[in-house]
Write a protein that holds these residues in place. Structure first.
Motif, mmCIF file in Angstrom:
data_model
loop_
_atom_site.group_PDB
_atom_site.id
_atom_site.type_symbol
_atom_site.label_atom_id
_atom_site.label_comp_id
_atom_site.label_asym_id
_atom_site.label_seq_id
_atom_site.Cartn_x
_atom_site.Cartn_y
_atom_site.Cartn_z
ATOM 1 N N ALA A 126 -109.219 71.814 35.950
ATOM 2 C CA ALA A 126 -108.593 73.186 35.545
ATOM 3 C C ALA A 126 -109.489 74.351 35.673
ATOM 4 O O ALA A 126 -110.429 74.341 36.163
ATOM 5 N N PHE A 155 -104.009 77.537 35.699
ATOM 6 C CA PHE A 155 -103.914 76.916 36.714
ATOM 7 C C PHE A 155 -105.188 74.868 36.265
ATOM 8 O O PHE A 155 -106.182 75.300 35.715
ATOM 9 N N SER A 156 -104.240 74.414 36.617
ATOM 10 C CA SER A 156 -104.583 72.890 36.045
ATOM 11 C C SER A 156 -103.443 72.221 37.302
ATOM 12 O O SER A 156 -102.687 72.136 37.597
ATOM 13 N N GLN A 157 -104.210 71.137 37.413
ATOM 14 C CA GLN A 157 -103.243 69.374 38.189
ATOM 15 C C GLN A 157 -103.902 68.565 37.908
ATOM 16 O O GLN A 157 -105.162 68.427 37.477
ATOM 17 N N GLN A 159 -107.890 77.681 41.448
ATOM 18 C CA GLN A 159 -107.910 76.766 42.256
ATOM 19 C C GLN A 159 -109.435 76.386 42.435
ATOM 20 O O GLN A 159 -109.880 75.576 42.686
ATOM 21 N N SER A 178 -98.227 71.048 31.344
ATOM 22 C CA SER A 178 -98.785 72.611 30.748
ATOM 23 C C SER A 178 -100.142 71.749 30.692
ATOM 24 O O SER A 178 -99.822 69.941 30.109
ATOM 25 N N THR A 179 -101.566 72.666 30.345
ATOM 26 C CA THR A 179 -102.559 72.403 29.823
ATOM 27 C C THR A 179 -103.031 72.772 28.851
ATOM 28 O O THR A 179 -103.193 74.475 29.931
ATOM 29 N N GLN A 222 -111.721 75.742 39.553
ATOM 30 C CA GLN A 222 -111.218 74.313 38.898
ATOM 31 C C GLN A 222 -112.365 73.344 38.624
ATOM 32 O O GLN A 222 -113.862 73.374 39.398
ATOM 33 N N ALA A 228 -98.135 78.276 34.688
ATOM 34 C CA ALA A 228 -98.755 77.934 35.566
ATOM 35 C C ALA A 228 -98.262 77.247 36.612
ATOM 36 O O ALA A 228 -98.106 77.310 37.598
ATOM 37 N N ASN A 229 -97.575 75.312 35.782
ATOM 38 C CA ASN A 229 -97.420 74.378 36.906
ATOM 39 C C ASN A 229 -96.212 74.706 37.558
ATOM 40 O O ASN A 229 -95.109 74.069 37.157
ATOM 41 N N TYR A 280 -96.405 64.536 36.761
ATOM 42 C CA TYR A 280 -96.977 65.602 37.229
ATOM 43 C C TYR A 280 -96.985 66.013 35.560
ATOM 44 O O TYR A 280 -96.534 66.076 34.914
#
Length: 272
Positions: A202, A188-190, A206, A236-237, A209, A117-118, A233
């Motif tokens: 996550a 998705f994760s940030q 987006q 991964s999650t 999340q 994903a990232n 950064y």
């Protein structure tokens, strides 16, 4: 004495208990039995039966060695410096075919689809992060799993294993078998900085999340120190844990559990 221990051993066979706990109970029973054996050996030697007493004492000492190994294995995270178990296992023909088959099936069937994903990061720049999840965040994780299941991205079916195969794998490894398998990466994760905490957001995208945990450590470094020295950064999650099955007496036992969020963080020097 041995009759009493045998009765306890048989009684445990009628109760569904976690495999590790059951082995710990067996170790306690073994210690009691071995102490009695040592007592018998001493009494025999005191009564002049030296040969028989010495044989009993030799067995007593050998059993002490294996009891210590089992205590280290089942009660601590330590390992013995001189462990002859692998050599004995090899001498006796190695692991049973059922155990090898269960491990192979587990490796083949437990893999969930991997979604990068990232992006892709250099492995040398990645560190595991320690993630703490609150009850509200745990609820968010459950919602994400439900959404992934509804979208057919994840299947909570124990990797397609039958109860018999799950039983074999659980007995072979001594570990639980999870419905989610070895884990599923969240699409998705940030990372977001909120109130001096690095919070992981996550979701399936987006728009959806949600906070699923906050990072406490990056590698062995406190997250505040790491964030001060490096740009961080989220690489991964992954969600692991949840519903699991363990080996019972004659069948598997299913029990609910919390999900865990594991993360990897990429970093670079702030001066670069």
């Amino acid at each position: 004495m041995f009759s009493i221990l045998d009765m306890i051993n048989h009684a445990l066979g009628y109760v569904n208990v976690n495999l590790k706990i059951k082995n710990q109970i067996y170790i306690a029973i073994g210690i009691a039995g071995n102490l009695y054996l040592g007592y018998v050996a001493i009494r025999l030697m005191q009564n002049g039966a030296w040969l028989r007493g010495l044989l009993y004492m030799l067995v007593f000492l050998v059993l002490i060695y294996f009891i210590v190994l089992n205590v280290l294995y089942y009660f601590t995270n330590k390992t013995a410096k001189y462990d002859l178990s692998p050599k004995i296992e090899k001498l006796l023909g190695g692991k049973p075919k059922e155990a090898l088959a269960a491990e192979k099936n587990g490796q083949q069937n437990q893999q969930q689809p991997y979604i990068p994903a990232n992006g892709i990061f250099d492995g040398q720049e990645l560190l595991p992060a320690t993630v703490k999840t609150s009850r509200a965040e745990q609820d968010n994780v459950h919602q994400i799993v439900d959404q992934l299941q509804a979208a057919n991205i994840v299947r909570l079916d124990y990797g397609g294993l039958s109860d018999k195969e799950i039983m074999q794998q659980a007995q072979a490894t001594g570990d639980s078998v999870y419905a989610i398998g070895q884990g599923i990466q969240i699409p998705f994760s940030q990372l977001k900085l909120e109130n001096h905490h690095l919070v992981i957001y996550a979701g399936i995208n987006q728009m959806d999340q949600k906070p699923v945990g906050h990072i406490k450590r990056v590698g062995l470094t406190d997250v505040h120190d790491a964030h001060e020295d490096y740009k961080l950064y989220l690489a991964s999650t992954v969600i692991t844990g949840g519903m699991e099955k363990i080996a019972g007496r004659n069948s598997t036992i299913e029990q609910a559990g919390d999900y865990q969020v594991t993360a990897q963080v990429a970093y670079e020097d702030r001066e670069s």
